[in-house]
Design an enzyme around this catalytic site. Structure first.
Site, mmCIF file in Angstrom:
data_model
loop_
_atom_site.group_PDB
_atom_site.id
_atom_site.type_symbol
_atom_site.label_atom_id
_atom_site.label_comp_id
_atom_site.label_asym_id
_atom_site.label_seq_id
_atom_site.Cartn_x
_atom_site.Cartn_y
_atom_site.Cartn_z
ATOM 1 N N SER A 129 0.808 -1.216 0.000
ATOM 2 C CA SER A 129 0.000 0.000 0.000
ATOM 3 C C SER A 129 0.846 1.274 0.000
ATOM 4 C CB SER A 129 -0.947 0.018 1.215
ATOM 5 O OG SER A 129 -0.225 0.195 2.413
ATOM 6 N N LYS A 165 0.678 4.340 6.964
ATOM 7 C CA LYS A 165 -0.051 5.209 6.047
ATOM 8 C C LYS A 165 0.371 6.667 6.245
ATOM 9 C CE LYS A 165 -3.020 2.158 4.242
ATOM 10 N NZ LYS A 165 -2.316 0.967 4.731
#
Length: 219
Positions: A129, A165
């Protein structure tokens, strides 16, 4: 490992066995320890060793012998630390050319590279990701136990799961943004914001090419 403070007697006991190890390269026997401290029973030796094990000053090896934890060995046993540093071999001009000067100017240590070494830890990445910032599956991310600013990359713990993230927040809550368009953002509503724990701030990662430092954000 607790690394709790030792009592005065435990400190004397610990210093004796470490000094003995440094001088003879073996640990003293129970009898030698008992004779040194005037103990009438080996049980007193056992009790002190158990206290040091519990407080993290000694560890048990696979062969059931006790030993020092690895982080204490070099300091307490005076083992060489030269291999842990990058040698500084001299001076080099950054202006006009000048005569090469070779000298032993010490070494660059981990503490030199990372002044806040005690706040650092690493996690291994699982997934893709964050591939658009060149963080890939299997890489090791280096994190600091420090405040995360809006837009920083950080490791978070939410609903029992962890994730690396880009972190954004405002009056609408928290948004965890991936660096890969194949992954949707994770939105955390304001009423459950407090359930999110920021584990650490991303400062770089390690892969087969070596250490890649986080890019400084342009103000």
């Amino acid at each position: 490992m607790d690394n709790a403070h030792l009592t005065r007697k435990q400190k004397e006991f610990f210093e004796y066995i470490v000094d003995y190890k440094k001088e003879y390269d073996v640990w003293p026997t129970y009898r030698e320890i008992a004779d040194h401290f005037g103990y009438r029973s080996p049980n007193s030796v056992t009790q002190n060793i158990q206290a040091l094990l519990k407080k993290g000053y000694l560890i048990k090896r696979n062969d059931e012998e006790y030993d020092l934890p690895s982080e204490k060995k070099k300091t307490l046993l005076n083992e060489s630390e030269e291999k842990d540093g990058i040698p500084i071999r001299g001076l080099i001009a950054a202006g006009y050319l000048q005569e090469a000067v070779e000298a032993d100017l010490g070494s660059i240590t981990m503490e030199s590279l990372f002044p806040n070494l005690d706040k650092l830890f690493a996690l291994r990445v699982s997934g893709f990701s964050m591939k658009d910032v060149n963080i890939y599956d299997g890489d090791l991310v280096l994190l600091m136990d420090d405040d995360v600013k809006n837009g920083d990359i950080g490791a978070v713990l939410y609903d029992g799961e962890t994730s690396l993230k880009k972190i954004f927040w405002d009056q609408n809550g928290l948004r965890l943004e991936a660096a890969n368009e194949d992954y949707d953002d994770i939105i955390v509503e304001p009423d459950v914001f407090e359930e999110v724990r920021i584990i650490g701030k991303y400062i770089g990662h390690i892969n087969k090419q070596g250490f890649q430092r986080a890019t400084a954000k342009v103000a």
